[in-house]
Design an enzyme around this catalytic site. Structure first.
Site, PDB file in Angstrom:
ATOM      1  N   ARG A  34       0.945  -1.204  -0.039  1.00  0.00           N
ATOM      2  CA  ARG A  34      -0.037   0.255   0.141  1.00  0.00           C
ATOM      3  C   ARG A  34       0.934   1.255  -0.013  1.00  0.00           C
ATOM      4  NH1 ARG A  34      -4.986  -1.581   3.856  1.00  0.00           N
ATOM      5  NH2 ARG A  34      -6.144  -2.422   2.152  1.00  0.00           N
ATOM      6  N   LYS A 195     -14.554 -15.216   8.372  1.00  0.00           N
ATOM      7  CA  LYS A 195     -16.057 -15.322   8.891  1.00  0.00           C
ATOM      8  C   LYS A 195     -16.972 -15.019   7.626  1.00  0.00           C
ATOM      9  CE  LYS A 195     -15.435 -13.050  13.340  1.00  0.00           C
ATOM     10  NZ  LYS A 195     -15.665 -11.981  14.055  1.00  0.00           N
ATOM     11  N   GLY A 352      -5.972  -7.373   2.050  1.00  0.00           N
ATOM     12  CA  GLY A 352      -4.592  -7.645   2.696  1.00  0.00           C
ATOM     13  C   GLY A 352      -4.085  -8.910   2.876  1.00  0.00           C
ATOM     14  N   GLY A 375     -12.099  -4.858   1.538  1.00  0.00           N
ATOM     15  CA  GLY A 375     -13.533  -4.545   1.530  1.00  0.00           C
ATOM     16  C   GLY A 375     -14.181  -3.731   0.198  1.00  0.00           C
TER      17      GLY A 375
HETATM   18  C1  3PG Z   1      -8.574  -1.951   5.011  1.00  0.00           C
HETATM   19  O1  3PG Z   1      -7.416  -2.499   5.390  1.00  0.00           O
HETATM   20  O2  3PG Z   1      -9.455  -2.929   4.066  1.00  0.00           O
HETATM   21  C2  3PG Z   1      -8.843  -0.425   4.655  1.00  0.00           C
HETATM   22  O3  3PG Z   1      -7.805   0.292   5.242  1.00  0.00           O
HETATM   23  C3  3PG Z   1     -10.061  -0.243   5.519  1.00  0.00           C
HETATM   24  O4  3PG Z   1     -10.077  -0.559   6.934  1.00  0.00           O
HETATM   25  P1  3PG Z   1     -11.452  -0.622   7.860  1.00  0.00           P
HETATM   26  O5  3PG Z   1     -11.990  -1.936   7.382  1.00  0.00           O
HETATM   27  O6  3PG Z   1     -10.794  -0.757   9.073  1.00  0.00           O
HETATM   28  O7  3PG Z   1     -12.263   0.245   7.509  1.00  0.00           O
END
Ligand code: 3PG
Length: 394
Positions: A34, A195, A352, A375
């Site tokens: 990132r 999950k 990630g 996400g």
């Molecule tokens: C991630 O790591 O997917 C983003 O940085 C978003 O993080 P979060 O799910 O804590 O909002």
């Protein structure tokens, strides 16, 4: 939306929302993907004689100033990546941050402290965004991977300053659109991770869009339970089994083939190199836990990949952080990489854990595209509007 090319940057303070939520162990960044991917935006702003001021979150501190979640620890990694001095302000709003922003020298970058040290950030508070807006003349969102969050630094702030997309944001959106906007069929999605509950909407929506859905990792256990299979001590969300059963039924009616593990690798302890054995998926002993998919399952996934034109991957197939329970993830990743290299598959991965697993197996380099997002990538795939992107379109 506008890009950096449409903005007047000369001498301007550019508030750049980045996502540098990177894995850190003992103060060392263990995967700097990132960070590397925001370098073009920072370089382009500096080259145009602008002053980059970075806004970012780190972890989920829930409004507390948690020392381990301070962004200060990333300053050395950022200086190395940008090849330029990075100054740091202890807060993302207020007098100290304003003074640091005002005195930023040419060629320097300013990093502001974790936006989530303010509880209002995740509430998309306008007053907090107004405090941030005082620090800059222009807003640039380069955090595609946080664009699914409507937070002060991703949404409200975009409406308070002249706003544009950064280079990574542009690249993510155009690469995903090119690969997945009108994908060649059959399309396979591999969805893994711990999950079901966090990816439930996604699974429900995906079965309407893909031809094959491979479910792996801890999430697969919940589906095995839904099929009446005893999974012993395995991680499983027993409260979600009805929902998992509904997804299995819905898949039948939409013509999506769901692929669950046929054989499993079980151990008595969640530890690297724990003694383990391979068993049929319906024979997990009561005192054991499923830590990976077995070789027959990998063969089934490989066959599906050979029959596919497009692959979307989010989430590992097993406990990939513990050797040898990374075997199924690695084997499937290498298969996808080989098919992509041979021009038979378009492969896109995000998230990630997934990116770390693909990097570790050596498969990442051959994938068609690796997204920095987890996400946000999934919500984009579902066709949902991303608030951080929507706020740039004015
Ligand atoms: C991630 O790591 O997917 C983003 O940085 C978003 O993080 P979060 O799910 O804590 O909002």
């Amino acid at each position: 939306w506008k890009t950096l090319d449409d903005m007047e940057l000369n001498g301007k303070r550019v508030l750049v929302r980045v996502d540098i939520n990177v894995p850190v162990a003992d103060g060392v960044v263990t995967d700097d993907t990132r960070i590397q991917r925001i370098v073009p935006t920072v370089r382009d702003i500096l080259a145009a004689n602008g002053k980059p001021i970075l806004l970012a979150h780190f972890g989920r501190p829930k409004g507390e100033r948690v020392a381990e979640m301070s962004l200060r620890q990333l300053v050395p990694a950022l200086e190395t990546a940008f090849g330029t001095p990075v100054r740091f302000a202890d807060d993302c709003v207020g007098a100290e941050a304003e003074a640091a922003a005002a005195s930023l020298g040419a060629g320097e970058v300013l990093l502001l402290e974790n936006t989530r040290f303010h509880t209002e950030e995740t509430k998309n508070s306008v007053p907090l965004a107004q405090g941030m807006a005082k620090l800059g003349d222009v807003y640039c969102n380069d955090a595609f991977s946080a664009a699914h969050r409507a937070h002060s630094s991703t949404e409200a702030l975009a409406r308070l300053l002249p706003a544009c997309a950064g280079r990574l944001m542009q690249q993510e959106l155009s690469a995903l659109e090119a690969a997945l906007g009108a994908p060649n069929r059959p399309v396979t999605a591999v969805v893994g991770g711990a999950k079901v509950s966090t990816k439930l909407d996604l699974l429900g929506n995906l079965i309407e869009k893909v031809d094959y859905l491979v479910i792996g990792g801890g999430m697969a256990n919940t589906f095995l339970v839904a099929k009446g299979i005893d999974v012993g001590k395995s991680l499983a969300e027993h409260a979600m089994t009805d929902t998992a059963a509904e997804i299995l039924n819905k898949a039948e009616s939409t013509g999506c083939t769901i692929i669950l593990p046929r054989d499993i690798v079980v151990a008595e302890a969640f530890e690297a190199n724990a003694p383990h054995q391979v068993l049929p998926a319906d024979q997990c002993p009561a005192d054991a836990m499923i830590l990976d998919a077995g070789p027959e399952s990998v063969a089934a996934v490989s066959e599906v990949l050979e029959n596919s034109q497009t692959l979307i991957w989010n989430g590992p197939l097993g406990a990939f952080e513990l050797t040898p329970f990374d075997a199924a993830t690695n084997a499937a990743a290498l298969k996808a990489a080989e098919l992509t290299r041979d021009g038979k598959l378009t492969s896109v991965a995000g998230g990630g854990d997934t990116v770390a697993a693909l990097n570790a197996s050596g498969a990442a380099a051959d994938f068609s595209y690796i997204s920095t997002a987890g996400g946000a990538f999934l919500e984009w795939m579902e066709g949902k509007a991303l608030p951080g992107v929507a706020a740039l379109v004015r």
